[in-house]
Scaffold this motif. Structure first.
Motif, PDB file in Angstrom:
ATOM      1  N   ILE A  36       0.827  -1.135  -0.042  1.00 25.22           N
ATOM      2  CA  ILE A  36       0.054  -0.032   0.048  1.00 25.22           C
ATOM      3  C   ILE A  36       0.909   1.235  -0.130  1.00 25.22           C
ATOM      4  O   ILE A  36       1.927   1.222   0.738  1.00 25.22           O
ATOM      5  N   ARG A  37       0.485   2.161  -0.563  1.00 22.69           N
ATOM      6  CA  ARG A  37       1.081   3.559  -0.710  1.00 22.69           C
ATOM      7  C   ARG A  37       1.115   4.342   0.851  1.00 22.69           C
ATOM      8  O   ARG A  37      -0.114   4.053   1.350  1.00 22.69           O
ATOM      9  N   TRP A  38       2.058   4.942   1.147  1.00 27.41           N
ATOM     10  CA  TRP A  38       2.174   5.601   2.341  1.00 27.41           C
ATOM     11  C   TRP A  38       1.027   6.522   2.463  1.00 27.41           C
ATOM     12  O   TRP A  38       0.342   6.740   3.585  1.00 27.41           O
ATOM     13  N   SER A  39       0.715   7.312   1.460  1.00 26.70           N
ATOM     14  CA  SER A  39      -0.264   8.434   1.461  1.00 26.70           C
ATOM     15  C   SER A  39      -1.541   7.974   0.892  1.00 26.70           C
ATOM     16  O   SER A  39      -2.336   7.872   1.696  1.00 26.70           O
ATOM     17  N   VAL A  40      -1.707   7.783  -0.316  1.00 26.01           N
ATOM     18  CA  VAL A  40      -2.963   7.533  -1.141  1.00 26.01           C
ATOM     19  C   VAL A  40      -2.892   6.635  -2.003  1.00 26.01           C
ATOM     20  O   VAL A  40      -1.662   6.161  -2.519  1.00 26.01           O
ATOM     21  N   ARG A  81      -3.296   1.188   6.580  1.00 29.84           N
ATOM     22  CA  ARG A  81      -2.361   2.442   7.234  1.00 29.84           C
ATOM     23  C   ARG A  81      -3.048   3.383   8.215  1.00 29.84           C
ATOM     24  O   ARG A  81      -4.309   3.473   7.962  1.00 29.84           O
ATOM     25  N   ASP A  82      -2.327   3.557   9.371  1.00 33.80           N
ATOM     26  CA  ASP A  82      -2.653   4.585  10.203  1.00 33.80           C
ATOM     27  C   ASP A  82      -1.546   5.620  10.014  1.00 33.80           C
ATOM     28  O   ASP A  82      -0.445   5.530  10.624  1.00 33.80           O
ATOM     29  N   SER A  83      -1.701   6.729   9.370  1.00 35.65           N
ATOM     30  CA  SER A  83      -0.800   7.553   9.079  1.00 35.65           C
ATOM     31  C   SER A  83      -0.316   8.402  10.597  1.00 35.65           C
ATOM     32  O   SER A  83       0.882   8.620  10.566  1.00 35.65           O
ATOM     33  N   ALA A  84      -1.450   8.610  11.133  1.00 34.85           N
ATOM     34  CA  ALA A  84      -1.230   9.178  12.547  1.00 34.85           C
ATOM     35  C   ALA A  84      -0.236   8.454  13.480  1.00 34.85           C
ATOM     36  O   ALA A  84       0.533   9.003  14.215  1.00 34.85           O
ATOM     37  N   LYS A  85      -0.384   6.958  13.401  1.00 35.51           N
ATOM     38  CA  LYS A  85       0.384   6.214  14.219  1.00 35.51           C
ATOM     39  C   LYS A  85       1.730   5.626  13.262  1.00 35.51           C
ATOM     40  O   LYS A  85       2.407   4.997  13.995  1.00 35.51           O
ATOM     41  N   ASN A  86       1.985   6.147  12.085  1.00 34.02           N
ATOM     42  CA  ASN A  86       2.770   5.513  11.426  1.00 34.02           C
ATOM     43  C   ASN A  86       2.967   4.037  11.427  1.00 34.02           C
ATOM     44  O   ASN A  86       4.154   3.475  11.513  1.00 34.02           O
TER      45      ASN A  86
END
Length: 123
Positions: free
Chosen positions: A51-55, A72-77
């Motif tokens: 999965i891409r890290w952003s979108v 992914r949970d971007s807030a939690k990396n």
């Protein structure tokens, strides 16, 4: 540098579910995509999901499509691999990986690797 720390895994029965986590730290802004790979005894490490890290839409190996979900949970990396309807052939050591330049299915595209976690599915 990026550090990846995995958690989850264990021994389950066929048909059960399991969730793996992979927490990234360090220079996480350099991450373009995250992937999951697995390696069964006597076999090469193979692609599972990415999965891409952003979108963007995730990618799955045919063998897990419809049963596994990468998120992914971007807030939690943190990246997760939700594994449902597990089969004995899913037994392997699972690795998360981070790529700086592309999202692909080749191990060579990934720059950083987690420590690996054992998933054993008994039939």
């Amino acid at each position: 540098q990026v550090q990846l720390v995995q958690s989850g895994g264990g021994l389950v029965q066929a048909g059960d579910s399991l969730r793996l986590s992979c927490a990234a730290s360090g220079r996480t802004f350099t991450i373009y995509a995250m992937g999951w790979f697995r390696q069964a005894p006597g076999k090469e490490r193979e692609f599972v999901a990415a999965i891409r890290w952003s979108v963007g839409s995730p990618d799955y190996a045919t063998s897990v499509k419809g049963r596994f979900t990468i998120s992914r949970d971007s807030a939690k990396n943190t990246v997760y691999l939700q594994m449902n309807s597990l089969k004995s052939e899913d037994t392997a050591v699972y690795y998360c990986a981070a790529a700086r330049r592309s999202m692909g299915r080749s191990r060579a595209e990934y720059d950083y690797w987690g420590q690996g976690t054992q998933v054993t599915v008994s039939s």
